[in-house]
Design a protein around this motif. Structure first.
Motif, PDB file in Angstrom:
ATOM      1  N   ARG A 174      41.766  40.418  31.791  1.00  0.00           N
ATOM      2  CA  ARG A 174      42.314  39.956  30.516  1.00  0.00           C
ATOM      3  C   ARG A 174      41.212  39.381  29.634  1.00  0.00           C
ATOM      4  N   ASP A 229      46.528  36.703  46.793  1.00  0.00           N
ATOM      5  CA  ASP A 229      47.156  36.421  45.497  1.00  0.00           C
ATOM      6  C   ASP A 229      46.156  35.774  44.538  1.00  0.00           C
ATOM      7  N   ALA A 230      45.347  34.849  45.083  1.00  0.00           N
ATOM      8  CA  ALA A 230      44.348  34.201  44.226  1.00  0.00           C
ATOM      9  C   ALA A 230      43.325  35.214  43.716  1.00  0.00           C
ATOM     10  N   ARG A 231      42.903  36.115  44.603  1.00  0.00           N
ATOM     11  CA  ARG A 231      41.955  37.148  44.163  1.00  0.00           C
ATOM     12  C   ARG A 231      42.588  38.055  43.119  1.00  0.00           C
ATOM     13  N   GLU A 232      43.865  38.402  43.330  1.00  0.00           N
ATOM     14  CA  GLU A 232      44.529  39.269  42.362  1.00  0.00           C
ATOM     15  C   GLU A 232      44.673  38.579  41.008  1.00  0.00           C
ATOM     16  N   ARG A 233      45.045  37.292  41.051  1.00  0.00           N
ATOM     17  CA  ARG A 233      45.139  36.558  39.781  1.00  0.00           C
ATOM     18  C   ARG A 233      43.775  36.429  39.113  1.00  0.00           C
ATOM     19  N   SER A 234      42.740  36.164  39.929  1.00  0.00           N
ATOM     20  CA  SER A 234      41.393  36.062  39.361  1.00  0.00           C
ATOM     21  C   SER A 234      40.964  37.387  38.751  1.00  0.00           C
ATOM     22  N   ARG A 235      41.272  38.484  39.447  1.00  0.00           N
ATOM     23  CA  ARG A 235      40.930  39.793  38.902  1.00  0.00           C
ATOM     24  C   ARG A 235      41.687  40.063  37.607  1.00  0.00           C
ATOM     25  N   ALA A 236      42.982  39.691  37.595  1.00  0.00           N
ATOM     26  CA  ALA A 236      43.772  39.894  36.378  1.00  0.00           C
ATOM     27  C   ALA A 236      43.232  39.052  35.230  1.00  0.00           C
ATOM     28  N   VAL A 237      42.806  37.806  35.546  1.00  0.00           N
ATOM     29  CA  VAL A 237      42.246  36.946  34.498  1.00  0.00           C
ATOM     30  C   VAL A 237      40.942  37.527  33.964  1.00  0.00           C
ATOM     31  N   ARG A 238      40.092  38.031  34.885  1.00  0.00           N
ATOM     32  CA  ARG A 238      38.829  38.631  34.425  1.00  0.00           C
ATOM     33  C   ARG A 238      39.086  39.852  33.553  1.00  0.00           C
TER      34      ARG A 238
END
Length: 438
Positions: free
Chosen positions: A202, A191-200
């Motif tokens: 964005r 989940d953290a990787r997915e959120r980090s990927r989504a933030v990058r």
């Protein structure tokens, strides 16, 4: 790997208990060992939750009847503590409308983890029947069950078996908790990787939008400056040129040679200034041209004219000189106008390709020709007598930039094919590449 090591340790402890109890190494002991290993292998493979619980239940049932099998109960206790419980609540809700049965089942199912205690009941019962651990040990140091076993006294053997089984159960519970925590940790990490990927993603989108906004603002400012120069300075220079020419004409009429020469030089200087201003205005206007926006606007210029007409745009060209942009935009509008007036097609494909040595534009519709179109107007005719102004304008614009244009039938429809060379725009392309690299 840890679970395998713990299972091997428990199996070895079972063999040690059998050796301390001086159990004969016969077919019964070997079958018990193989059965325990098979059951724990099924648990590790886990083809089905119900199947593995059934296999452990069968082993426990046999251990109730066959005392030799009880030395491997620690392995079964480990597996029963580690395995997930079967989920029968949904099946009960579907089969019975009452909630009471589901509540009873949900309370009974967790007791399966303690199924390994059943074979201990005959051992403890025999100790109680013999008058307690002390009396049982005083009367006989032989076996508790009639299997001809000798070695440890009954209380010691039962105590060791219970202790080892409890250790196996505790290890199983710990392994299950560790496995759940590891799964939760992996889920949180994913989940953290997915959120980090989504933030990058964005942040990249925001940076791209900001760069696009800055670029559009820059282009708009260049266009505004060009318009201001054209409207203000250009008009003033035009008026000054006209005044200089009028004064020169008056000087010539009065025979003043010096004034005539002065006003002639002034008129030449003003003409040069006007030429430079026009060149600067054209350069600013060219720099203020957004190729992608201009092509997109041309492709969408006929939206709403025919509700059933869909224009598909595929643009591989990121940048091109302003004359090329204006040429392609005009060709697209003219080609779409021909489709609207002379074709019954429901789809038009507009494709721009960036080749190493040229730019290509293809506007194609699958047809067929409209019944209401009149070939005599020349809009979509290939004959010289029927060549309309639209097709002639497309070809003349392409020739003006050193390119070629082919307009004619293609299958059941019509295709406009324009190619423009890049050779005459080498300076513009070099400057664009340098700007992109910087």
């Amino acid at each position: 790997m840890r679970a395998m090591a713990e299972k091997a340790l428990l199996a070895a402890l079972g063999v040690v208990l059998a050796a301390l109890e001086r159990m004969p190494v016969d077919a019964t002991l070997i079958v018990a060992l193989l059965a325990a290993v098979s059951v724990t292998s099924l648990v590790a493979w886990r083809p089905s939750v119900w199947f593995v619980w059934l296999s452990t239940g069968v082993f426990v049932a046999v251990a109730v009847v066959v005392p030799v099998w009880r030395v491997f109960l620690p392995l079964v206790a480990y597996d029963e503590a580690r395995m997930p419980l079967p989920d029968v609540r949904s099946d009960v809700r579907q089969a019975h409308s009452g909630a009471w049965l589901g509540g009873i089942v949900s309370r009974v199912i967790p007791l399966l983890r303690w199924l390994w205690l059943l074979p201990m009941i005959p051992l403890i019962a025999s100790l109680v029947a013999a008058g307690g651990p002390g009396q049982a040990g005083a009367e006989s140091s032989g076996p508790v069950d009639p299997a001809g076993l000798t070695g440890l006294s009954a209380p010691v053997f039962v105590g060791l078996l219970v202790i080892v089984s409890c250790v196996g159960c505790a290890l199983g519970f710990e392994s299950r908790v560790v496995s759940l925590l590891r799964g939760e940790a992996r889920r949180l990490r994913d989940d953290a990787r997915e959120r980090s990927r989504a933030v990058r993603i964005r942040m990249a989108d925001v940076a791209e939008e900001r760069a696009q906004s800055v670029r559009m603002a820059t282009l708009g400012e260049r266009t505004r400056i060009a318009r201001e120069i054209h409207d203000n300075v250009g008009h003033l220079l035009t008026r000054a040129i006209m005044q200089a020419q009028a004064s020169r004409a008056v000087a010539e009429a009065t025979g003043d040679a010096v004034a005539t020469q002065g006003f002639g030089a002034l008129s030449t200087t003003l003409d040069d200034a006007m030429t430079m201003v026009r060149r600067s205005v054209h350069d600013l206007e060219d720099d203020g041209t957004d190729f992608a926006a201009q092509i997109e606007s041309a492709a969408r210029s006929f939206d709403g004219v025919r509700p059933d007409l869909k224009v598909s745009l595929t643009n591989d060209v990121t940048d091109a000189p302003a004359p090329v942009s204006r040429c392609f935009a005009t060709v697209i509008r003219e080609a779409l106008s021909n489709v609207v007036h002379h074709s019954a097609a429901h789809e038009v494909q507009v494709t721009l390709r960036d080749m190493p040595a040229l730019w290509q534009l293809v506007v194609q519709d699958p047809g067929p020709a409209s019944n209401a179109s009149d070939a005599s107007d020349g809009g979509r005719s290939t004959g010289e007598q029927g060549r309309g102004m639209g097709i002639a304008d497309i070809e003349s614009r392409a020739r003006a930039l050193g390119g070629t244009a082919l307009c004619g039938p293609y299958g059941n429809g019509w295709r406009v094919f324009v190619s423009l060379p890049k050779s005459r725009w080498a300076t513009h392309i070099g400057n664009h590449r340098e700007g992109s690299a910087s």
